[in-house]
Design a protein around this motif. Structure first.
Motif, PDB file in Angstrom:
ATOM      1  N   TYR A  34      18.476 -41.662   6.663  1.00  0.00           N
ATOM      2  CA  TYR A  34      18.643 -42.916   7.158  1.00  0.00           C
ATOM      3  C   TYR A  34      20.281 -42.914   6.698  1.00  0.00           C
ATOM      4  CZ  TYR A  34      14.360 -44.098   5.424  1.00  0.00           C
ATOM      5  OH  TYR A  34      12.753 -44.091   5.090  1.00  0.00           O
ATOM      6  N   VAL A  38      21.770 -48.169   7.370  1.00  0.00           N
ATOM      7  CA  VAL A  38      20.732 -48.747   7.353  1.00  0.00           C
ATOM      8  C   VAL A  38      20.089 -48.431   6.281  1.00  0.00           C
ATOM      9  CG1 VAL A  38      17.846 -48.276   7.673  1.00  0.00           C
ATOM     10  CG2 VAL A  38      20.112 -47.834   9.870  1.00  0.00           C
ATOM     11  N   VAL A  39      20.482 -47.544   5.092  1.00  0.00           N
ATOM     12  CA  VAL A  39      20.389 -47.673   3.509  1.00  0.00           C
ATOM     13  C   VAL A  39      21.435 -47.417   2.973  1.00  0.00           C
ATOM     14  CG1 VAL A  39      18.918 -47.046   1.480  1.00  0.00           C
ATOM     15  CG2 VAL A  39      18.103 -47.821   4.085  1.00  0.00           C
ATOM     16  N   SER A  59      20.524 -52.585   1.812  1.00  0.00           N
ATOM     17  CA  SER A  59      20.162 -52.736   3.043  1.00  0.00           C
ATOM     18  C   SER A  59      21.757 -53.579   3.172  1.00  0.00           C
ATOM     19  CB  SER A  59      19.165 -53.748   2.992  1.00  0.00           C
ATOM     20  OG  SER A  59      19.090 -54.789   2.745  1.00  0.00           O
ATOM     21  N   ALA A  83      13.093 -46.599  -0.607  1.00  0.00           N
ATOM     22  CA  ALA A  83      14.038 -46.718   1.213  1.00  0.00           C
ATOM     23  C   ALA A  83      13.629 -46.760   2.147  1.00  0.00           C
ATOM     24  CB  ALA A  83      15.118 -44.735   1.000  1.00  0.00           C
ATOM     25  N   ALA A  87      14.601 -49.848   5.223  1.00  0.00           N
ATOM     26  CA  ALA A  87      14.661 -49.416   6.487  1.00  0.00           C
ATOM     27  C   ALA A  87      14.062 -50.515   7.066  1.00  0.00           C
ATOM     28  CB  ALA A  87      14.642 -47.652   6.431  1.00  0.00           C
TER      29      ALA A  87
END
Length: 307
Positions: A34, A38-39, A59, A83, A87
């Motif tokens: 990611y 996003v992460v 996040s 994760a 996401a």
């Protein structure tokens, strides 16, 4: 497409060993799957002046979301397995998932067996941005720690979720793993060794959790899969039935789910957590049936002109 991370206990054990041999803190760094928009992997100083540096994933949000979901993971404690859930979060939610002390990228290197000390170390996670509320989630072994965190930080936590909570007695699969792990403590990887030690020595510390639960003023949600062979659902039911709390605890039985509720589709997990967030109260005026204002004749305006 995010790669598949190992989910079974033996697979996780192998992943831990592989990571240790390669000098990595994670099985697969979340950045490989990611973008950091996003992460994102973060670090923060442990609370209580303990001097540890702790690792977590979160996040990123440009503006504070109304709700921040803080997740205290189980044993072994690897945040990366959350994760996919991070996401999949909608933009009006935030989430941070921590590697607990003594695991993955978090200090110290040694085993931290006192759940009170872990709760103190993780307390900085409960800092919210302006106008934000916190839903605190304790997963498995993390359930007791999260309960202590909520009790020690009144006013910071708006709701507590005990997700697949572990309450001192293992199910059949966990019992077998603990016996095997106890005989191999000197050769198994650090994170697995710490998990065996934590779970083995937890039962004597649970009175503190029960005392904390009895005094909590926030909503408490106990969520448990009915196919959990690590932490028996019967103990979760007993906890709800026998613990006198300031407000009733809500129990949710997840049909067909095992111990790892974050193993399934992320959308299902997020829907379960969303069900623990209270809806905004809406004012509704319900007129009595006998009073139908549409049938009330309109009053004729009195004329002010002389007769």
């Amino acid at each position: 497409m995010a790669r598949k991370r190992p989910k079974g206990v033996l697979e996780i054990t192998w992943a831990v060993a592989e990571s240790a041999a390669a000098g990595r803190k994670e099985h697969v760094p979340v950045g490989a799957d990611y973008p950091d928009t996003v992460v994102r992997r973060i670090s923060f100083a442990a609370g209580g002046g303990l001097g540890w540096k702790l690792s977590a994933i979160e996040s990123p949000r440009a503006k504070p979301a109304p709700w921040k979901i803080v997740v205290v993971t189980g044993a072994p404690s690897w945040a990366e397995y959350w994760a996919p859930a991070i996401a999949a979060l909608p933009l009006d939610r935030e989430m941070v998932v921590v590697d607990r002390p003594g695991y993955a990228g978090s200090e110290p290197v040694d085993y931290v067996g006192d759940i009170r000390q872990q709760a103190l170390a993780l307390s900085p996670l409960l800092q919210a941005r302006s106008g934000q509320k916190i839903l605190l989630v304790g997963q498995s072994y993390g359930a007791a720690i999260a309960t202590l965190m909520a009790a020690a930080n009144p006013g910071r936590v708006a709701g507590l979720v005990l997700l697949s909570g572990y309450y001192g007695q293992p199910g059949p699969t966990a019992e077998w793993l603990l016996k095997v792990g106890a005989r191999m403590l000197k050769i198994i990887p650090r994170d697995v060794r710490h998990a065996v030690l934590e779970v083995t020595n937890q039962a004597g510390q649970l009175e503190g959790m029960h005392a904390a639960l009895r005094n909590l003023k926030v909503p408490v949600h106990v969520v448990h899969g009915d196919k959990d062979d690590f932490a028996p659902i019967e103990l979760a039911e007993k906890l709800v039935a026998e613990t006198r709390t300031r407000r009733p605890m809500r129990f949710e039985r997840v049909i067909g789910a095992n111990h790892f509720l974050n193993d399934g589709p992320a959308e299902d997990l997020l829907a379960t957590l969303e069900g623990c967030i209270p809806r905004r109260w809406e004012l509704k005026l319900n007129w009595p049936r006998w009073l139908d204002i549409s049938q009330v004749p309109k009053l004729k305006a009195r004329s002010s002109a002389p007769a």
